[in-house]
Write a protein that holds these residues in place. Structure first.
Motif, short mmCIF file in Angstrom:
data_model
loop_
_atom_site.label_atom_id
_atom_site.label_comp_id
_atom_site.label_asym_id
_atom_site.label_seq_id
_atom_site.Cartn_x
_atom_site.Cartn_y
_atom_site.Cartn_z
N ASP A 295 14.99 -7.69 -8.39
CA ASP A 295 14.68 -6.48 -9.15
C ASP A 295 13.80 -5.55 -8.33
O ASP A 295 12.64 -5.85 -8.07
N GLY A 296 14.35 -4.41 -7.93
CA GLY A 296 13.59 -3.43 -7.18
C GLY A 296 13.30 -2.19 -8.02
O GLY A 296 14.23 -1.54 -8.49
N ASN A 297 12.04 -1.88 -8.23
CA ASN A 297 11.64 -0.73 -9.05
C ASN A 297 10.83 0.23 -8.20
O ASN A 297 9.70 -0.06 -7.82
N ILE A 298 11.44 1.39 -7.92
CA ILE A 298 10.79 2.37 -7.06
C ILE A 298 10.52 3.66 -7.82
O ILE A 298 9.47 4.26 -7.70
N GLY A 299 11.49 4.10 -8.64
CA GLY A 299 11.37 5.39 -9.29
C GLY A 299 10.97 5.29 -10.75
O GLY A 299 10.41 4.29 -11.19
N SER A 300 11.25 6.35 -11.50
CA SER A 300 11.01 6.54 -12.93
C SER A 300 9.61 7.09 -13.20
O SER A 300 8.69 6.96 -12.39
N LYS A 301 9.47 7.71 -14.34
CA LYS A 301 8.15 8.13 -14.84
C LYS A 301 7.39 6.90 -15.32
O LYS A 301 6.20 6.73 -15.04
N ALA A 302 8.09 6.07 -16.04
CA ALA A 302 7.50 4.84 -16.58
C ALA A 302 8.61 3.82 -16.79
O ALA A 302 9.72 4.17 -17.20
N THR A 303 8.31 2.57 -16.51
CA THR A 303 9.29 1.49 -16.64
C THR A 303 8.70 0.36 -17.46
O THR A 303 7.53 0.00 -17.29
N MET A 304 9.53 -0.20 -18.35
CA MET A 304 9.24 -1.48 -18.99
C MET A 304 10.50 -2.33 -18.83
O MET A 304 11.55 -2.01 -19.38
N ALA A 326 4.72 1.88 -7.17
CA ALA A 326 4.29 2.95 -8.07
C ALA A 326 3.48 3.99 -7.30
O ALA A 326 2.60 3.65 -6.51
N SER A 327 3.80 5.26 -7.58
CA SER A 327 3.14 6.36 -6.89
C SER A 327 2.96 7.54 -7.83
O SER A 327 3.70 7.68 -8.82
N ASP A 328 1.99 8.39 -7.54
CA ASP A 328 1.85 9.67 -8.24
C ASP A 328 1.90 9.54 -9.76
O ASP A 328 2.73 10.15 -10.43
N ASP A 329 1.00 8.70 -10.28
CA ASP A 329 0.84 8.51 -11.72
C ASP A 329 2.02 7.81 -12.41
O ASP A 329 2.12 7.83 -13.64
N GLN A 330 2.92 7.22 -11.64
CA GLN A 330 3.95 6.37 -12.26
C GLN A 330 3.30 5.14 -12.89
O GLN A 330 2.28 4.63 -12.42
N SER A 355 0.85 -0.06 -5.08
CA SER A 355 0.42 1.13 -5.83
C SER A 355 -0.27 2.11 -4.90
O SER A 355 -1.10 1.71 -4.08
N ARG A 356 0.08 3.41 -5.05
CA ARG A 356 -0.52 4.45 -4.22
C ARG A 356 -0.64 5.73 -5.02
O ARG A 356 0.05 5.92 -6.04
N HIS A 357 -1.53 6.63 -4.60
CA HIS A 357 -1.68 7.97 -5.18
C HIS A 357 -1.79 7.95 -6.70
O HIS A 357 -1.18 8.74 -7.40
N GLY A 358 -2.56 7.01 -7.23
CA GLY A 358 -2.77 6.95 -8.67
C GLY A 358 -1.69 6.22 -9.44
O GLY A 358 -1.70 6.24 -10.67
N GLN A 389 -8.01 3.98 -3.48
CA GLN A 389 -8.93 3.66 -4.56
C GLN A 389 -8.54 4.31 -5.88
O GLN A 389 -9.19 4.06 -6.91
N PHE A 390 -7.50 5.13 -5.89
CA PHE A 390 -7.10 5.82 -7.12
C PHE A 390 -6.05 5.05 -7.91
O PHE A 390 -5.74 5.39 -9.05
N SER A 391 -5.49 4.02 -7.31
CA SER A 391 -4.36 3.31 -7.92
C SER A 391 -4.85 2.06 -8.65
O SER A 391 -6.00 1.66 -8.54
N ARG A 392 -3.92 1.45 -9.36
CA ARG A 392 -4.32 0.34 -10.22
C ARG A 392 -3.24 -0.74 -10.27
O ARG A 392 -2.04 -0.43 -10.22
#
Length: 472
Positions: A295-304, A326-330, A355-358, A389-392
């Motif tokens: 399972d590769g998850n790269i895109g989307s606004k939000a994934t479950m 996850a990048s840019d608030d994804q 995780s990068r850029h939030g 440091q902005f990512s989680r």
């Protein structure tokens, strides 16, 4: 200070570069938004479905209306189902030659490289879904002659009614969750695969999903049955243009792995950053069978998305190998669920997230070992890498062990880019962005090595693009 109004183009620019952001003529611009009983009936009537499927859809619609939103993962309390279009028919007929597609759709698939993949015989069969329908479907004669069935679900409903009535919803029932009920009510497209006993499909089958219409809901339904001793590898990919309003992808995948059969299901999810990706994937594995989700998850606004294995037969095996970037608030809330129901079953979960850029990655997993599953072995590995440091990163594991005679292991790590490794690579003349990409590639390699070569190359290229934006 008054708020400065920005254009759609300015808002979209904030999403960052996305190479699949081209738009075809909008075939769904006149489609109405909103979901109702009449919409469900219209979908079924448009497809000229048998009564049993219409009845199933209407039953699922009532379940959807009553069932509550998921209480885990994303906060969907403000999710508005009336903001989406539930069915857009892109072409009048399905074709099995690329040149028979409308020019704009054909050019989209040319840019995605699908005809080239098929021409080089890198797949046993190819399906392409555009909006709400499978517009292209083809399979090599060699496998059709062996009794392998690879067709779209709409065709399967009419040509294989006994199989569909027996297995549709048997592994993912409509009341499993709100989005499973929504899919059962509004499903369109997806694949039906049947592999006969002791038949080994040596080259993967592939399906590709493309959303073009703004605010579209895409609800493919896929059912795969590997009969006793059979084996098959199914690959799916997906993309969409970037819009300033959201789209919804909510597929359901059901897989039955019969005695001593083997199935691998590979997903490369690269939706644009305005797509909600809310998917239910589940396999039931019988005695001696083996199921692997890659399972590769790269895109989307939000994934479950939590690929699941129900190990229902003795010596059944389940495996989930996942990558999330996850990048840019994804928000990528992904993981795995393994249910051990029989003796001497085994499972492995390997989850890698970056995780990068939030961006925020979450691993949400369940391993449940039932009292009768003596001799079970299970191991879970969750590793997270933070670029800044902005990512989680979060981990939500649940290990529900109801039997004493088992072996269960769980380990998790979270780390940052190793400064010493970065310094070492840069001291050897490697630019910072490439050095960071090398470290990330090494981090995800335990999962990436299970991807088909062309997908592994694509993943590496995407990582390089992301790392370019992480430097400076």
């Amino acid at each position: 200070m008054p708020e400065i109004l920005r254009s759609d183009d300015e808002i979209i620019a904030e999403f960052g570069s996305y190479e699949y952001d081209w738009k075809d003529p909008d075939r769904g611009k006149d489609a109405a938004k909103g979901l109702s009983k009449q919409v469900v009936e219209q979908i079924s009537q448009t497809k000229n479905e048998p009564k049993y499927m219409l009845d199933l859809r209407l039953q699922a619609y009532e379940v959807f209306r009553k069932i509550s939103m998921p209480k885990w993962g994303l906060n969907l309390s403000d999710f508005d189902f009336d903001e989406y279009k539930y069915y857009v028919k892109p072409t009048e007929t399905q074709v099995n030659h690329w040149e028979d597609l409308p020019e704009d759709i054909r050019q989209t698939y040319d840019r995605l490289g699908l005809p080239e993949v098929e021409k080089k015989m890198l797949v046993s069969g190819m399906a392409a879904q555009y909006e709400s329908e499978v517009v292209y479907q083809n399979m090599q004669k060699e496998w059709a002659d062996q009794g392998v069935i690879f067709t779209d679900m709409d065709t399967a409903v009419k040509e294989y009614p006994e199989i569909i009535q027996e297995y549709f919803g048997a592994i993912v029932p409509m009341d499993d969750n709100k989005f499973a009920a929504l899919n059962t009510a509004c499903w369109s497209g997806g694949s039906f695969v049947y592999v006969p006993k002791n038949t080994h499909v040596k080259i993967p089958l592939q399906a590709y999903f493309r959303i073009n219409t703004q605010n579209l809901g895409q609800f493919e339904r896929t059912l795969i049955i590997a009969d006793e001793g059979a084996s098959v590898h199914y690959i799916e990919g997906c993309t969409a243009p970037v819009y300033s309003t959201d789209s919804l992808h909510s597929g359901v995948i059901e897989i039955l792995v019969k005695d001593h059969a083997q199935v691998r299901y590979t997903t490369i999810q690269n939706w644009s950053t305005n797509v909600y990706n809310l998917v239910t994937q589940r396999a039931k594995v019988l005695a001696g069978g083996s199921m692997a989700w890659v399972d590769g998850n790269i895109g989307s606004k939000a994934t479950m998305k939590y690929p699941a294995c129900i190990l229902a037969g003795e010596h059944a095996r389940g495996e989930v190998l996942s990558i999330a970037f996850a990048s840019d608030d994804q928000i990528l809330d992904a993981g795995a669920r393994i249910i051990h129901q029989a003796p001497h079953t085994s499972s492995q979960i390997v989850s890698k997230s970056v995780s990068r850029h939030g961006g925020r990655c979450s691993y949400r997993g369940l391993v449940r070992i039932e009292p009768e599953a003596k001799g079970t072995k299970s191991n879970v590995i969750c590793d997270a890498l933070l670029i800044d440091q902005f990512s989680r990163s979060d981990t939500y594991p649940e290990n529900d062990i109801r039997c004493d005679e088992v072996s269960m292991g769980h380990e998790a790590t979270i780390s940052k880019i190793d400064a010493d490794k970065l310094f070492y690579l840069m001291s050897r003349g490697i630019e910072e962005k490439e050095a960071m990409a090398m470290i990330v590639r090494g981090f995800i390699e335990p999962v990436a090595k299970f991807l088909p070569m062309e997908y592994a190359l694509e993943l590496n290229r995407l990582i390089e693009l992301q790392m370019e934006k992480s430097v400076g």
